[in-house]
Design a protein around this motif. Structure first.
Motif, mmCIF file in Angstrom:
data_model
loop_
_atom_site.group_PDB
_atom_site.id
_atom_site.type_symbol
_atom_site.label_atom_id
_atom_site.label_comp_id
_atom_site.label_asym_id
_atom_site.label_seq_id
_atom_site.Cartn_x
_atom_site.Cartn_y
_atom_site.Cartn_z
ATOM 1 N N MET A 1 -51.040 -21.710 -8.652
ATOM 2 C CA MET A 1 -50.206 -21.150 -7.829
ATOM 3 C C MET A 1 -50.697 -21.975 -6.318
ATOM 4 O O MET A 1 -51.710 -22.434 -6.142
ATOM 5 C CB MET A 1 -50.802 -19.659 -7.488
ATOM 6 N N ARG A 2 -49.520 -22.231 -5.567
ATOM 7 C CA ARG A 2 -49.687 -22.822 -4.286
ATOM 8 C C ARG A 2 -49.248 -21.945 -3.138
ATOM 9 O O ARG A 2 -48.233 -21.645 -3.221
ATOM 10 C CB ARG A 2 -49.093 -24.242 -4.174
ATOM 11 N N LYS A 3 -50.260 -21.555 -2.180
ATOM 12 C CA LYS A 3 -49.863 -20.670 -0.966
ATOM 13 C C LYS A 3 -50.489 -21.387 0.410
ATOM 14 O O LYS A 3 -51.436 -21.920 0.113
ATOM 15 C CB LYS A 3 -50.547 -19.485 -1.272
ATOM 16 N N THR A 4 -49.756 -21.147 1.279
ATOM 17 C CA THR A 4 -50.158 -21.450 2.842
ATOM 18 C C THR A 4 -50.674 -20.373 3.622
ATOM 19 O O THR A 4 -50.198 -19.287 3.575
ATOM 20 C CB THR A 4 -49.158 -22.473 3.501
ATOM 21 N N PHE A 5 -51.762 -20.368 4.200
ATOM 22 C CA PHE A 5 -52.267 -19.406 4.919
ATOM 23 C C PHE A 5 -52.468 -19.826 6.241
ATOM 24 O O PHE A 5 -53.137 -21.052 6.392
ATOM 25 C CB PHE A 5 -53.460 -18.905 4.305
ATOM 26 N N LYS A 6 -52.562 -19.013 7.233
ATOM 27 C CA LYS A 6 -52.851 -19.218 8.719
ATOM 28 C C LYS A 6 -54.350 -18.917 9.010
ATOM 29 O O LYS A 6 -54.825 -18.067 8.545
ATOM 30 C CB LYS A 6 -52.008 -18.359 9.632
ATOM 31 N N LEU A 7 -55.038 -19.777 9.706
ATOM 32 C CA LEU A 7 -56.347 -19.554 9.972
ATOM 33 C C LEU A 7 -56.373 -19.351 11.545
ATOM 34 O O LEU A 7 -55.827 -19.819 12.375
ATOM 35 C CB LEU A 7 -57.064 -21.126 9.595
ATOM 36 N N GLN A 8 -57.258 -18.230 11.762
ATOM 37 C CA GLN A 8 -57.337 -17.755 12.946
ATOM 38 C C GLN A 8 -58.739 -18.046 13.547
ATOM 39 O O GLN A 8 -59.898 -17.879 12.789
ATOM 40 C CB GLN A 8 -57.140 -16.194 13.088
ATOM 41 N N ASP A 9 -58.671 -18.588 14.684
ATOM 42 C CA ASP A 9 -59.994 -18.996 15.662
ATOM 43 C C ASP A 9 -60.720 -20.012 14.783
ATOM 44 O O ASP A 9 -61.847 -20.164 14.851
ATOM 45 C CB ASP A 9 -61.082 -17.654 15.582
ATOM 46 N N LEU A 10 -59.989 -21.179 14.352
ATOM 47 C CA LEU A 10 -60.569 -22.367 13.908
ATOM 48 C C LEU A 10 -60.652 -23.303 15.149
ATOM 49 O O LEU A 10 -59.785 -23.609 15.536
ATOM 50 C CB LEU A 10 -59.703 -22.979 12.810
ATOM 51 N N ASP A 11 -61.872 -23.337 15.534
ATOM 52 C CA ASP A 11 -62.313 -24.135 16.929
ATOM 53 C C ASP A 11 -62.748 -25.791 16.799
ATOM 54 O O ASP A 11 -62.912 -26.235 17.795
ATOM 55 C CB ASP A 11 -63.328 -23.540 17.516
ATOM 56 N N CYS A 12 -62.901 -26.250 15.618
ATOM 57 C CA CYS A 12 -63.515 -27.439 15.344
ATOM 58 C C CYS A 12 -62.774 -28.238 14.136
ATOM 59 O O CYS A 12 -62.859 -27.652 13.158
ATOM 60 C CB CYS A 12 -65.115 -27.102 14.914
ATOM 61 N N ALA A 13 -62.309 -29.510 14.438
ATOM 62 C CA ALA A 13 -62.048 -30.326 13.582
ATOM 63 C C ALA A 13 -63.014 -30.814 12.382
ATOM 64 O O ALA A 13 -62.692 -30.892 11.279
ATOM 65 C CB ALA A 13 -61.515 -31.466 14.178
ATOM 66 N N ASN A 14 -64.321 -30.863 12.715
ATOM 67 C CA ASN A 14 -65.519 -30.757 11.759
ATOM 68 C C ASN A 14 -65.471 -29.892 11.055
ATOM 69 O O ASN A 14 -65.745 -30.095 9.780
ATOM 70 C CB ASN A 14 -66.510 -31.504 12.576
ATOM 71 N N GLN A 39 -53.710 -25.275 12.069
ATOM 72 C CA GLN A 39 -54.507 -24.094 11.882
ATOM 73 C C GLN A 39 -54.118 -23.535 10.491
ATOM 74 O O GLN A 39 -53.903 -22.285 10.523
ATOM 75 C CB GLN A 39 -54.211 -23.257 12.976
ATOM 76 N N LYS A 40 -53.868 -24.397 9.669
ATOM 77 C CA LYS A 40 -53.390 -23.789 8.344
ATOM 78 C C LYS A 40 -54.288 -24.354 6.971
ATOM 79 O O LYS A 40 -54.793 -25.500 7.181
ATOM 80 C CB LYS A 40 -51.884 -24.133 7.857
ATOM 81 N N LEU A 41 -54.352 -23.411 6.122
ATOM 82 C CA LEU A 41 -54.857 -23.660 4.793
ATOM 83 C C LEU A 41 -53.836 -23.684 3.844
ATOM 84 O O LEU A 41 -53.080 -22.574 3.677
ATOM 85 C CB LEU A 41 -55.895 -22.721 4.522
ATOM 86 N N VAL A 42 -53.716 -24.846 2.944
ATOM 87 C CA VAL A 42 -52.936 -25.019 1.771
ATOM 88 C C VAL A 42 -53.794 -24.981 0.641
ATOM 89 O O VAL A 42 -54.709 -26.061 0.471
ATOM 90 C CB VAL A 42 -52.073 -26.098 1.865
ATOM 91 N N LEU A 43 -53.706 -23.819 -0.190
ATOM 92 C CA LEU A 43 -54.696 -23.758 -1.513
ATOM 93 C C LEU A 43 -53.661 -23.612 -2.608
ATOM 94 O O LEU A 43 -52.903 -22.861 -2.853
ATOM 95 C CB LEU A 43 -55.352 -22.466 -1.203
#
Length: 72
Positions: A1-14, A39-43
């Motif tokens: 299964m492949r889903k995309t989620f929004k990440l909230q308060d991700l402040d740092c590229a590292n 600001q997204k996670l694809v899992l």
């Protein structure tokens, strides 16, 4: 299964890169991409354990950046 989620308060590229590597190490994860710019996670993970894997991914994110949450 492949889903995309929004990440909230991700402040740092590292931190995003560390999260991506940590999530990829979870058993059952086929691929994971964390984008700081969007600001997204694809899992992509095992269908039967997807919810448990997502919970573990959320733990990894909080460990690296405590304010970051995965919006479901």
């Amino acid at each position: 299964m492949r889903k995309t989620f929004k990440l909230q308060d991700l402040d740092c590229a590292n931190c995003a890169a560390k999260m991506e590597n940590g999530i990829r190490d979870i058993d059952g994860v086929k691929s994971a991409t964390v984008s700081f710019m969007t600001q997204k996670l694809v899992l992509e993970a095992d269908d039967t354990r997807f919810d448990a894997i997502l919970e573990e991914a959320a733990r990894v994110c909080r460990k690296i950046e405590p304010d970051c949450t995965i919006v479901r």
